[in-house]
Design a protein around this motif. Sequence first.
Motif, PDB file in Angstrom:
ATOM      1  N   GLU A   1      -7.786  38.944   5.864  1.00  0.00           N
ATOM      2  CA  GLU A   1      -6.791  39.958   5.567  1.00  0.00           C
ATOM      3  C   GLU A   1      -6.803  41.039   6.539  1.00  0.00           C
ATOM      4  N   LYS A   2      -7.772  41.453   7.260  1.00  0.00           N
ATOM      5  CA  LYS A   2      -8.027  42.378   8.116  1.00  0.00           C
ATOM      6  C   LYS A   2      -7.100  41.869   9.678  1.00  0.00           C
ATOM      7  N   ARG A   3      -7.171  40.861  10.019  1.00  0.00           N
ATOM      8  CA  ARG A   3      -6.399  40.121  10.943  1.00  0.00           C
ATOM      9  C   ARG A   3      -4.851  40.017  10.661  1.00  0.00           C
ATOM     10  N   LEU A   4      -4.539  39.819   9.484  1.00  0.00           N
ATOM     11  CA  LEU A   4      -3.100  39.673   9.102  1.00  0.00           C
ATOM     12  C   LEU A   4      -2.578  40.697   9.116  1.00  0.00           C
ATOM     13  N   GLN A   5      -3.419  42.084   8.649  1.00  0.00           N
ATOM     14  CA  GLN A   5      -2.886  43.408   8.478  1.00  0.00           C
ATOM     15  C   GLN A   5      -2.471  44.133   9.907  1.00  0.00           C
ATOM     16  N   SER A   6      -3.493  43.449  10.990  1.00  0.00           N
ATOM     17  CA  SER A   6      -3.164  43.998  12.196  1.00  0.00           C
ATOM     18  C   SER A   6      -1.996  43.263  12.811  1.00  0.00           C
ATOM     19  N   TYR A   7      -1.606  42.208  12.392  1.00  0.00           N
ATOM     20  CA  TYR A   7      -0.538  41.225  12.748  1.00  0.00           C
ATOM     21  C   TYR A   7       0.890  42.151  12.179  1.00  0.00           C
ATOM     22  N   PHE A   8       0.999  42.555  10.840  1.00  0.00           N
ATOM     23  CA  PHE A   8       2.041  43.279  10.438  1.00  0.00           C
ATOM     24  C   PHE A   8       1.942  44.633  11.207  1.00  0.00           C
ATOM     25  N   ALA A   9       0.901  45.284  11.268  1.00  0.00           N
ATOM     26  CA  ALA A   9       0.905  46.676  11.890  1.00  0.00           C
ATOM     27  C   ALA A   9       1.458  46.577  13.237  1.00  0.00           C
ATOM     28  N   ASP A  10       1.057  45.446  13.906  1.00  0.00           N
ATOM     29  CA  ASP A  10       1.715  45.314  15.557  1.00  0.00           C
ATOM     30  C   ASP A  10       3.179  45.366  15.438  1.00  0.00           C
ATOM     31  N   ALA A  11       3.677  44.403  14.557  1.00  0.00           N
ATOM     32  CA  ALA A  11       5.209  44.511  14.317  1.00  0.00           C
ATOM     33  C   ALA A  11       5.835  45.539  13.831  1.00  0.00           C
ATOM     34  N   GLU A  12       5.171  46.327  13.173  1.00  0.00           N
ATOM     35  CA  GLU A  12       5.714  47.563  12.781  1.00  0.00           C
ATOM     36  C   GLU A  12       5.725  48.645  13.940  1.00  0.00           C
ATOM     37  N   ARG A  13       4.669  48.724  14.597  1.00  0.00           N
ATOM     38  CA  ARG A  13       4.825  49.522  15.898  1.00  0.00           C
ATOM     39  C   ARG A  13       5.947  49.229  16.868  1.00  0.00           C
ATOM     40  N   ASP A  14       6.142  47.692  16.911  1.00  0.00           N
ATOM     41  CA  ASP A  14       6.856  47.404  17.926  1.00  0.00           C
ATOM     42  C   ASP A  14       8.227  47.031  17.224  1.00  0.00           C
ATOM     43  N   ARG A  15       8.634  48.063  16.441  1.00  0.00           N
ATOM     44  CA  ARG A  15       9.842  47.776  15.566  1.00  0.00           C
ATOM     45  C   ARG A  15      11.334  47.854  16.430  1.00  0.00           C
ATOM     46  N   ASP A  16      11.198  48.405  17.579  1.00  0.00           N
ATOM     47  CA  ASP A  16      12.288  48.286  18.452  1.00  0.00           C
ATOM     48  C   ASP A  16      12.572  46.873  18.970  1.00  0.00           C
ATOM     49  N   SER A  17      11.518  46.082  18.863  1.00  0.00           N
ATOM     50  CA  SER A  17      11.679  44.813  19.679  1.00  0.00           C
ATOM     51  C   SER A  17      11.132  43.742  18.944  1.00  0.00           C
ATOM     52  N   THR A  18      10.938  43.937  17.463  1.00  0.00           N
ATOM     53  CA  THR A  18      10.291  42.921  16.641  1.00  0.00           C
ATOM     54  C   THR A  18      11.015  43.083  15.279  1.00  0.00           C
ATOM     55  N   PHE A  19      11.820  42.095  14.625  1.00  0.00           N
ATOM     56  CA  PHE A  19      12.326  42.456  13.339  1.00  0.00           C
ATOM     57  C   PHE A  19      11.592  40.976  12.695  1.00  0.00           C
ATOM     58  N   THR A  20      10.658  41.318  11.542  1.00  0.00           N
ATOM     59  CA  THR A  20      10.161  40.560  10.801  1.00  0.00           C
ATOM     60  C   THR A  20      10.551  40.433   9.336  1.00  0.00           C
ATOM     61  N   PHE A  21      10.837  39.389   8.992  1.00  0.00           N
ATOM     62  CA  PHE A  21      11.238  39.298   7.497  1.00  0.00           C
ATOM     63  C   PHE A  21      10.371  38.181   6.537  1.00  0.00           C
ATOM     64  N   ALA A  22      10.246  38.620   5.430  1.00  0.00           N
ATOM     65  CA  ALA A  22       9.732  37.524   4.432  1.00  0.00           C
ATOM     66  C   ALA A  22      10.753  36.620   3.966  1.00  0.00           C
ATOM     67  N   ILE A  23      10.572  35.391   3.819  1.00  0.00           N
ATOM     68  CA  ILE A  23      11.749  34.576   3.177  1.00  0.00           C
ATOM     69  C   ILE A  23      11.202  34.640   1.604  1.00  0.00           C
ATOM     70  N   ARG A  24      12.282  34.597   0.796  1.00  0.00           N
ATOM     71  CA  ARG A  24      12.102  34.380  -0.767  1.00  0.00           C
ATOM     72  C   ARG A  24      13.215  33.869  -1.190  1.00  0.00           C
ATOM     73  N   THR A  25      12.922  32.999  -2.276  1.00  0.00           N
ATOM     74  CA  THR A  25      13.988  32.322  -2.969  1.00  0.00           C
ATOM     75  C   THR A  25      14.708  33.270  -3.803  1.00  0.00           C
ATOM     76  N   LEU A  26      15.865  32.971  -4.183  1.00  0.00           N
ATOM     77  CA  LEU A  26      16.900  33.712  -5.208  1.00  0.00           C
ATOM     78  C   LEU A  26      16.164  34.000  -6.369  1.00  0.00           C
ATOM     79  N   TYR A  27      15.564  32.964  -6.872  1.00  0.00           N
ATOM     80  CA  TYR A  27      14.689  33.190  -8.149  1.00  0.00           C
ATOM     81  C   TYR A  27      13.545  33.730  -8.567  1.00  0.00           C
TER      82      TYR A  27
END
Length: 196
Positions: free
Chosen positions: A54-80
């Motif tokens: 979990e710590k490693r994945l939190q770091s991945y998301f934190a890095d994406a948030e820090r780089d929000r000018d050059s990174t756009f990350t989306f979760a894929i969810r079904t409509l239902y």
Amino acid sequence: MDMDTIMLSTPLFQGQLIRLTATRPEDMQSMIRWYESSEFARLFDYRPAYPRTEKRLQSYFADAERDRDSTFTFAIRTLYSDDMIGLIELDGILWSHRVAWLSVAIGEPTHRGRGYGREAMQLILRFAFRELNLHRVQLTVFSYNDAAIRLYESLGFMHEGTQREALQREGARYDMLMYGILAGEWEANNGISKDR
């Protein structure tokens, strides 16, 4: 209704099957579960397959948030459902050149082959070319990932190069393939006039 009104009224992050949303703290558990599958890790990541903490994945998301000018990350969810079934990302954006890298993953095998990845790719390409005004989107794919290669080619991506024997999996060597699509190619594939 004129074309401008039609384009602005089209949901940017929702298709017929899925929607793209921000990632949420509770999504972490889905990703932890996905990385417990060596099949997922070998399709999505060039690094050795191993479970992620979990710590490693939190770091991945934190890095994406820090780089929000050059990174756009989306979760894929079904409509239902509100469960995250995949992840799609534009990153490493070079704004002066209007170029981005794309990565996509559908986590659970039961969600693969249902059109979710295709629709997520269609939505992210529209976002890239129409909202971000990018000129080029590029990606890499492992030569053994036949389903992904078929998907990318069907969406108009062109095979542009090969890093020969760049990966080793269970004692065998595999190529890393480079694919790209330009804004004009995407427009032509989708019947969109360049005058817009």
